[in-house]
Scaffold this motif. Sequence first.
Motif, PDB file in Angstrom:
ATOM      1  N   GLU A  35       4.856  -6.589  14.247  1.00  0.00           N
ATOM      2  CA  GLU A  35       3.853  -7.644  14.404  1.00  0.00           C
ATOM      3  C   GLU A  35       2.891  -7.332  15.543  1.00  0.00           C
ATOM      4  OE1 GLU A  35       3.514 -12.436  15.283  1.00  0.00           O
ATOM      5  OE2 GLU A  35       5.426 -11.619  14.605  1.00  0.00           O
ATOM      6  N   ASN A  41       4.986 -10.198   9.712  1.00  0.00           N
ATOM      7  CA  ASN A  41       5.731  -9.634   8.588  1.00  0.00           C
ATOM      8  C   ASN A  41       7.124 -10.231   8.504  1.00  0.00           C
ATOM      9  OD1 ASN A  41       7.882  -7.611   9.901  1.00  0.00           O
ATOM     10  ND2 ASN A  41       6.047  -7.695  11.177  1.00  0.00           N
ATOM     11  N   LEU A  53       3.028  -8.514   4.588  1.00  0.00           N
ATOM     12  CA  LEU A  53       2.284  -8.309   5.821  1.00  0.00           C
ATOM     13  C   LEU A  53       1.140  -9.308   5.766  1.00  0.00           C
ATOM     14  CD1 LEU A  53       2.134  -4.408   5.889  1.00  0.00           C
ATOM     15  CD2 LEU A  53       3.420  -5.857   7.465  1.00  0.00           C
ATOM     16  N   CYS A  63       4.583  -6.021  -0.249  1.00  0.00           N
ATOM     17  CA  CYS A  63       5.158  -4.712   0.039  1.00  0.00           C
ATOM     18  C   CYS A  63       6.618  -4.651  -0.410  1.00  0.00           C
ATOM     19  CB  CYS A  63       5.093  -4.444   1.544  1.00  0.00           C
ATOM     20  SG  CYS A  63       3.453  -4.652   2.268  1.00  0.00           S
ATOM     21  N   TRP A  78       2.028  -1.039  -0.544  1.00  0.00           N
ATOM     22  CA  TRP A  78       1.029  -1.771   0.238  1.00  0.00           C
ATOM     23  C   TRP A  78       0.035  -2.263  -0.801  1.00  0.00           C
ATOM     24  CZ3 TRP A  78       0.058  -1.720   5.785  1.00  0.00           C
ATOM     25  CH2 TRP A  78      -1.226  -2.090   6.180  1.00  0.00           C
TER      26      TRP A  78
END
Length: 143
Positions: A35, A41, A53, A63, A78
């Motif tokens: 973070e 997260n 995220l 993710c 991602w």
Amino acid sequence: MNQQVGETLSVVVEREFAFPLEKLWRALTQPHLIEEWLMKNDFKPAVGHRFNLRGDWGGVLDCEVLTIEPNKSLSYTWNFANDDAAYNLTSVVTFTLTATGTGTHLRMEQSGFRADQPKAFGGAKFGWQKFLENLDQLLARND
């Protein structure tokens, strides 16, 4: 080089850190440290763990942890969905760590950018430089 249909682009950033491998690994895998340099997260260092995220801009990345080799490599998806297709992104981020005589070499690769995503690709090139600068500052503060 001509791009083939379906070929994707990658952003690669390599950086030397004057800190031991284990320290860098902790910063890549502990949620409170992630973070500080990357984003808010709910990360857990476990293959198959799904996490988000959350960026300061209000965006949320979906993710999933793909691989973990402690103190060596970490990869996760991602993915970002947006109303603007040019920003929809399905990609994989891979961190590879190598011990050096003076610290740790980090190679970050984000792969999966389509040729029609120049803004997302450019944003990632800029963003990762900033994230890794934040990481370096975090490691220096926590020395």
